[in-house]
Write an enzyme that holds these catalytic residues in place. Structure first.
Site, PDB file in Angstrom:
ATOM      1  N   ARG A 226       0.838  -1.198   0.000  1.00  0.00           N
ATOM      2  CA  ARG A 226       0.000   0.000   0.000  1.00  0.00           C
ATOM      3  C   ARG A 226       0.877   1.252   0.000  1.00  0.00           C
ATOM      4  NH1 ARG A 226      -3.997  -0.011   2.947  1.00  0.00           N
ATOM      5  NH2 ARG A 226      -3.982  -2.153   3.683  1.00  0.00           N
ATOM      6  N   ALA A 247       6.248  -2.048  -5.021  1.00  0.00           N
ATOM      7  CA  ALA A 247       6.438  -1.319  -3.768  1.00  0.00           C
ATOM      8  C   ALA A 247       5.415  -0.192  -3.610  1.00  0.00           C
ATOM      9  CB  ALA A 247       7.857  -0.765  -3.707  1.00  0.00           C
ATOM     10  N   HIS A 248       5.497   0.498  -2.473  1.00  0.00           N
ATOM     11  CA  HIS A 248       4.523   1.526  -2.136  1.00  0.00           C
ATOM     12  C   HIS A 248       4.524   2.672  -3.134  1.00  0.00           C
ATOM     13  CE1 HIS A 248       7.704   4.215  -0.594  1.00  0.00           C
ATOM     14  NE2 HIS A 248       8.264   3.099  -0.144  1.00  0.00           N
ATOM     15  N   ASN A 249       3.316   3.165  -3.430  1.00  0.00           N
ATOM     16  CA  ASN A 249       3.104   4.341  -4.278  1.00  0.00           C
ATOM     17  C   ASN A 249       3.496   4.139  -5.730  1.00  0.00           C
ATOM     18  OD1 ASN A 249       3.985   5.726  -1.346  1.00  0.00           O
ATOM     19  ND2 ASN A 249       2.146   6.574  -2.315  1.00  0.00           N
ATOM     20  N   SER A 267       7.455   4.351  -5.474  1.00  0.00           N
ATOM     21  CA  SER A 267       7.122   5.492  -6.338  1.00  0.00           C
ATOM     22  C   SER A 267       7.613   5.318  -7.768  1.00  0.00           C
ATOM     23  CB  SER A 267       7.677   6.793  -5.745  1.00  0.00           C
ATOM     24  OG  SER A 267       7.156   6.997  -4.443  1.00  0.00           O
TER      25      SER A 267
END
Length: 353
Positions: A226, A247-249, A267
């Protein structure tokens, strides 16, 4: 592949099912009991030819019949002529698969745990040992199979399949026709920490979510984290193989494909129709442009990958440059010997002076 007895079908009826024409009507009554490759097929088995490169193999095939686009002069097996052999194969295999893997019966198994306040859509099913937490919404005809976990506030769209042992953690949102395979974990907190004055690592609370749009597939043992603040997003049609990590974002564009062990830092932006092949990697904050291809073991570490590029190596380089480097590397031992020889010859020439 041997098809169970109840699925055996006369060749003529199979030709009609595929919308094709049988070149030898006298063979219409022959029973087809399986599907196999051109080389492995034998009596009673159907094979497919959709690339002309394999025409000679098709002519030699021992298959009972061959599904193809054009007649095959000299072939021993009769042909079923169709406009698109690959589409015909998918149609047939799809029906066989549906018979071999029927959906769960609608309803909640007595050994499932479904919390109060869960919305269950029409004809959805929850298998034995599955857990569905408070506030979750399961769309019509979706299947939560045995031992799967659906967390609080999760939204599962229509016609989804959550395979045994898959995990959807709190507040994950799935569109329609999404498939989550066994062992996948969607919605884990991203790997975010800050270091204090004493060098202790403190986790940054991840309050974003995961949004998975329609027609996405997430492979077994894959993780999708998340976001810290904004959501991690998998756009429509994304397909992710086993053992991958998002991974996140991160945002994965429409119809992008991640093959086994592909992974990325936080990201990352992956453009639509991009391919990350086996063991490819993308460093945090980097982007991969629309239609780009990262080859096997290619790692985009320091630079973004432009749209349409084909890259190889670590760090990522244009594929042709990477190939030239690989060829040169193979010659390094020989070049080293040549260099030593030239150094000796140069030293000898200088000694004469």
């Amino acid at each position: 592949m041997e098809v169970p007895v109840e699925q055996k079908i006369p060749l003529g009826a199979l030709a009609e099912l595929l919308g094709g024409r049988l070149t030898d009507p006298a063979k219409a009554g022959e029973i087809i009991s399986g599907v196999s490759s051109l080389d492995a097929a034998g009596p009673g088995q159907l094979a497919f030819l959709w690339k002309e490169d394999y025409a000679e193999a098709a002519k030699r095939s021992e298959a009972a019949a061959i599904v193809c686009r054009e007649p095959l002069p000299g072939a021993r097996a009769p042909q079923v002529l169709v406009d698109d052999p690959q589409a015909a194969m998918l149609t047939l295999l799809g029906q066989v698969h549906a018979l071999r893997h029927p959906p769960q019966a609608p309803g909640v198994h007595p050994d499932a745990s479904v919390a109060e306040g869960v919305h269950l859509g029409e004809d959805c099913s929850v298998g034995a040992g599955a857990v569905v937490e408070r506030g979750a919404r399961i769309g019509a005809r979706s299947q939560i199979k045995g031992l799967a976990y659906v967390g609080r506030g999760v939204v599962v769209g229509e016609d989804c399949t959550i395979h045994p042992g898959a995990v959807l953690l709190d507040h994950v949102r799935l569109g329609d026709r999404v498939v989550i395979w066994s062992g996948a974990i969607v919605g884990r907190d991203g790997f975010g920490f800050v270091q204090d004055a004493e060098n202790r690592h403190t986790r940054i609370p991840q309050v974003g979510g995961v949004v998975i749009e329609d027609d996405v597939e997430v492979g077994p043992l894959t993780t999708v984290d998340r976001g810290a603040l904004e959501d991690t997003v998998l756009r429509r049609g994304v397909k992710i193989d086993a053992h991958c990590h998002v991974a996140h974002n991160c945002e994965i564009g429409e119809n992008a494909l991640l093959v086994g062990y592909a992974r990325m830092g936080g990201s990352v932006r992956i453009g639509k129709n991009a391919y990350l092949l086996q063991d490819a990697g993308v460093s945090s904050g980097r982007s991969v442009g629309e239609g780009a291809i990262l080859g096997t073991c290619c790692h985009a570490l320091h630079k973004d990958v432009p749209a349409g590029a084909t890259m190889g190596g670590c760090p990522a380089r244009p594929a042709m440059q990477h190939r030239r480097i690989e060829v040169s590397l193979a010659r390094l031992p020989e070049m080293r010997k040549q260099l030593h020889r030239l150094e000796k010859e140069l030293a000898a020439l200088r000694a004469r002076d």
